[in-house]
Scaffold this active site. Structure first.
Site, mmCIF file in Angstrom:
data_model
loop_
_atom_site.group_PDB
_atom_site.id
_atom_site.type_symbol
_atom_site.label_atom_id
_atom_site.label_comp_id
_atom_site.label_asym_id
_atom_site.label_seq_id
_atom_site.Cartn_x
_atom_site.Cartn_y
_atom_site.Cartn_z
ATOM 1 C CB THR A 153 -0.944 -0.018 1.212
ATOM 2 O OG1 THR A 153 -1.807 -1.154 1.085
ATOM 3 C CG2 THR A 153 -1.791 1.242 1.273
ATOM 4 C CD GLU A 181 -2.218 5.129 -1.717
ATOM 5 O OE1 GLU A 181 -2.221 6.212 -2.345
ATOM 6 O OE2 GLU A 181 -3.106 4.259 -1.854
HETATM 7 ZN ZN LIG Z 1 -3.815 4.418 -6.017
#
Ligand SMILES: [Zn+2]
Length: 734
Positions: free
Chosen positions: A244, A248
């Site tokens: 993640t 990001e």
């Molecule tokens: Zn994204």
């Protein structure tokens, strides 16, 4: 800002259901993975002028990027940027229990970032042969910050106890201490990562993309759900490979999703503006099998679903392309909000002074409770930021600017360790005080960085009064004499305050401000003095007037009333109202609430059975619990009182007193009776001079009769009950 945030949140929420309903049904409870697309779209709706600037910045960037990419085909890729760039990272863990995300878990995330961005991730062996030549290895690396914004040593991890959750978008509560979050460290020097609970469980994180010149710098950085952060601890499959944050940070450095710059729409016409990623129809979930083809790339090797910028599970993603790596590096050297990171010294530990004690925070007394008594024991949380072991330090404690009380503290605190030191008890009077603590003479020497030696706190001490207690907040002094105020956020100004001209009577009342303070779950309280109550009291009551408005049906604040019989050590709850039960204004109100006369409502709390005969003094606490900033709660005309009945009243069930009287007398009953139907008062000549009839209503316990306009002499009082009649004489004197 408040109204903007609220309406924005609601719009974003509705919007999600409107546009994604079909999609959501299709994928059911799949996490959307990333809120970046929605966040950008919502931001542009709110700030359309910023959209034009963003598009201009992006198209200028794109021209430069494509020029370099064209050149890059002829010159070595390594010339895009010179050498490895270390990005200093600060991780803010904003949670009810921030210790849940350990230092080791944070480090596991940094390790993933360094592997993924270097193209050194072990699972890159899974890159299909057909895509191996596109594998991107960037020069971006990450370190946990080694120095704080004020150049003190740090581990780059900042924990904050808070029930604030991330609401993706500008003004996200987790990024603002005023809303229970943690403020960004200088965004010119650090990449800020907030690890927290998301308000919508389907989101795993988000980041703004660069080029938003109107975005508050405090919003820069990425938000990462605590259960999708790092590879151990609270990280939960299938999002426990740290991807993640990898994804990001891709957005943070100007990568779009691999299927294009939209929110998972089905289209071959859009682009991620990178030349070496295959065109892709829409986002990909789960763990697809290779090769996967779609409408845009119908032949093998198909789409590059294993790219970090798709939505597949952590274990299924393993690469950036060279074009993406170049794009991120170029973003870092192009966008004004990213460029300063290139020269940050955040990864370089500061040289330690020999003697440097840092005062973090006052641990006692604190503003989260109201004290009772005459002295407090001061406690201060310190770190030894010096190079040498700290063996002694002086703790200086000032209350309200009075000369300090000094305590010599001996300890054995190694370099870069933390502890709590205590001083000798200091005397306080009642009321609100400022306590200031500072350290001096570490190991008997001058502190070499005195600027970080001091911490302050505000606290209240309640006093003692005889009952009954009435408070209408008319005096300018607040909290009123012998009363205390407190709150358990770290924002002192969230304490209740006196306010004019809102008032039930007079010109002032007090308010709990849930309008400007969006501190979900945080309480603020007003605490009465210890009120003396005779042990012989027959009843003990609290009455007060309240006025409250509700922001919307989704926002619910709570008012609770509690009493303590042990000087505030423990409290018993005797009243609790929230939301629609609490409000006194009929309609919802999105503006700041100020009550009108008819919106004041009285409450009476009978605590007789809990108190009488057991306790000889009580403190009463009025507690506000913030429901994400609903609206303002006002209180006025608080009355804490007891009543002790004459023994003859308890014995006979009624009493007519005083007798003789100069004019006013009262007919009392105890316990209450429904049998009394009438009262008549006659003169000695038999003339009826006063009467009360209760044939169709319950007679009050307390019936006042006024004979002041009558002549002196003997009068007859007749009480008529359903089953009997009582007649007594009363003497009127002048
Ligand atoms: Zn994204």
């Amino acid at each position: 800002m408040k109204a903007v945030y609220k309406s924005g949140f609601l719009i974003a929420y509705l919007y999600f259901f409107l546009i994604c309903n079909g999609f959501a049904q299709q994928v059911q409870q799949r996490p959307a993975r990333c809120a970046t697309g929605n966040v950008m779209e919502e931001y542009f709706k709110k700030y359309p002028r910023d959209k034009a600037v963003f598009e201009k910045n992006q198209s200028e960037f794109q021209l430069k990027y494509e020029a370099v990419r064209r050149a890059g085909k002829e010159i070595p890729v390594q010339q895009r940027v010179s050498g490895i760039i270390n990005i200093p990272v600060v991780v803010h863990i904003v949670m009810d229990n921030p210790a849940l995300v350990t230092d080791a878990q944070v480090q596991s995330q940094i390790d993933v970032l360094n592997a993924d961005y270097a193209g050194a991730n072990a699972d890159s062996v899974n890159i299909p042969a057909a895509f191996k030549s596109f594998f991107g290895k960037s020069n971006l690396r990450f370190c946990l910050a080694q120095r704080s914004p004020s150049n003190e040593p740090t581990n780059g991890i900042n924990r904050k106890v808070s029930s604030a959750t991330s609401i993706p978008g500008a003004g996200d509560p987790v990024k603002y201490s005023t809303m229970g979050g943690s403020d960004a460290w200088d965004v010119n020097r650090y990449l800020n990562i907030w690890v927290c609970k998301m308000s919508r469980d389907v989101d795993l994180g988000y980041s703004f993309m660069p080029g938003l010149t109107g975005l508050a710098s405090a919003d820069l950085g990425l938000v990462n759900a605590y259960h999708a952060f790092g590879t151990i601890g609270s990280a939960t499959a299938p999002f426990n490979k740290g991807r993640t944050a990898t994804h990001e940070i891709g957005h943070f450095f100007n990568l779009w999703h691999i299927w294009g710059a939209n929110e998972c729409e089905e289209s071959c016409a859009d682009s991620d503006f990178v030349d070496d990623t295959p065109n892709q129809y829409k986002c990909t979930f789960d763990t697809p099998l290779f090769p996967t083809t779609d409408n845009c790339t119908p032949t093998a090797p198909g789409i590059m679903f294993m790219n970090f910028m798709d939505y597949v599970d952590d274990a299924a993603m393993c690469m950036f392309t060279a074009g993406q790596a170049a794009r991120m590096e170029m973003a870092l050297s192009t966008f004004p909000e990213l460029m300063p990171l290139l020269t940050s010294n955040g990864c370089v530990p500061p040289v330690l002074f020999n003697y440097d004690v840092k005062a973090w925070a006052v641990q006692s007394p604190v503003n989260s409770t109201v004290y009772c008594g005459t002295s407090v024991t001061p406690q201060l949380r310190i770190s030894n930021l010096g190079a040498l072991t700290l063996t002694s330090v002086q703790l200086n404690v000032e209350i309200d600017g009075a000369p300090p009380v000094v305590t010599q503290v001996n300890l054995n605190l190694p370099s870069l360790q933390e502890t709590v030191i205590s001083g000798n008890p200091v005397n306080t009077g009642t009321g609100q005080h400022v306590i200031r603590m500072y350290t001096t003479l570490p190991n008997g020497n001058a502190d070499m960085r005195p600027v970080n030696d001091t911490a302050e706190m505000v606290f209240s001490v309640a006093g003692n009064v005889e009952g009954p207690l009435k408070e209408g907040f008319e005096s300018n002094v607040f909290p009123p004499q012998n009363w205390g105020v407190a709150n358990n956020s770290d924002i002192i100004s969230y304490n209740p305050a006196r306010v004019t001209p809102a008032a039930h009577t007079g010109t002032a009342s007090m308010k709990f401000d849930n309008y400007h303070y969006q501190l979900f779950g945080k309480y603020a309280m007003l605490v009465s003095p210890q009120v003396a109550i005779p042990l012989s009291a027959d009843s003990v009551k609290i009455t007060f007037w309240r006025a409250a408005a509700q922001y919307s049906s989704a926002h619910s604040d709570t008012l609770e009333v509690l009493f303590s019989a042990d000087c505030g050590q423990t409290y018993t709850s005797v009243y609790k109202k929230a939301g629609a039960d609490l409000k006194t204004r009929r309609d919802f109100l999105t503006a700041e609430y100020v009550p009108v006369a008819e919106e004041w409502v009285a409450d009476t709390i009978d605590i007789s059975t809990l108190v009488k005969g057991r306790y000889d003094k009580i403190m009463v606490q009025f507690r506000n619990i913030n429901g994400y900033g609903s609206n303002v709660i006002y209180l006025d005309d608080i009355h804490i009182y007891s009543r002790t009945l004459p023994p003859v009243l308890k014995e006979r069930g009624y009493l007519i007193a005083p007798n003789p009287t100069t004019g006013m007398f009262v007919i009392q009953h105890y316990p209450s009776t429904s049998a009394l139907k009438g009262v008549a008062v006659y003169s000695s000549t038999g003339q009826l001079v006063w009467k009360g009839s209760y044939a169709s209503s319950l007679a009050p316990d307390y019936i006042p009769v006024n004979l002041s306009y009558m002549a002196s002499g003997v009068y007859i009082v007749r009480l008529v009950y359903t089953d009997k009649t009582i007649t007594e004489k009363i003497v009127k004197i002048n």
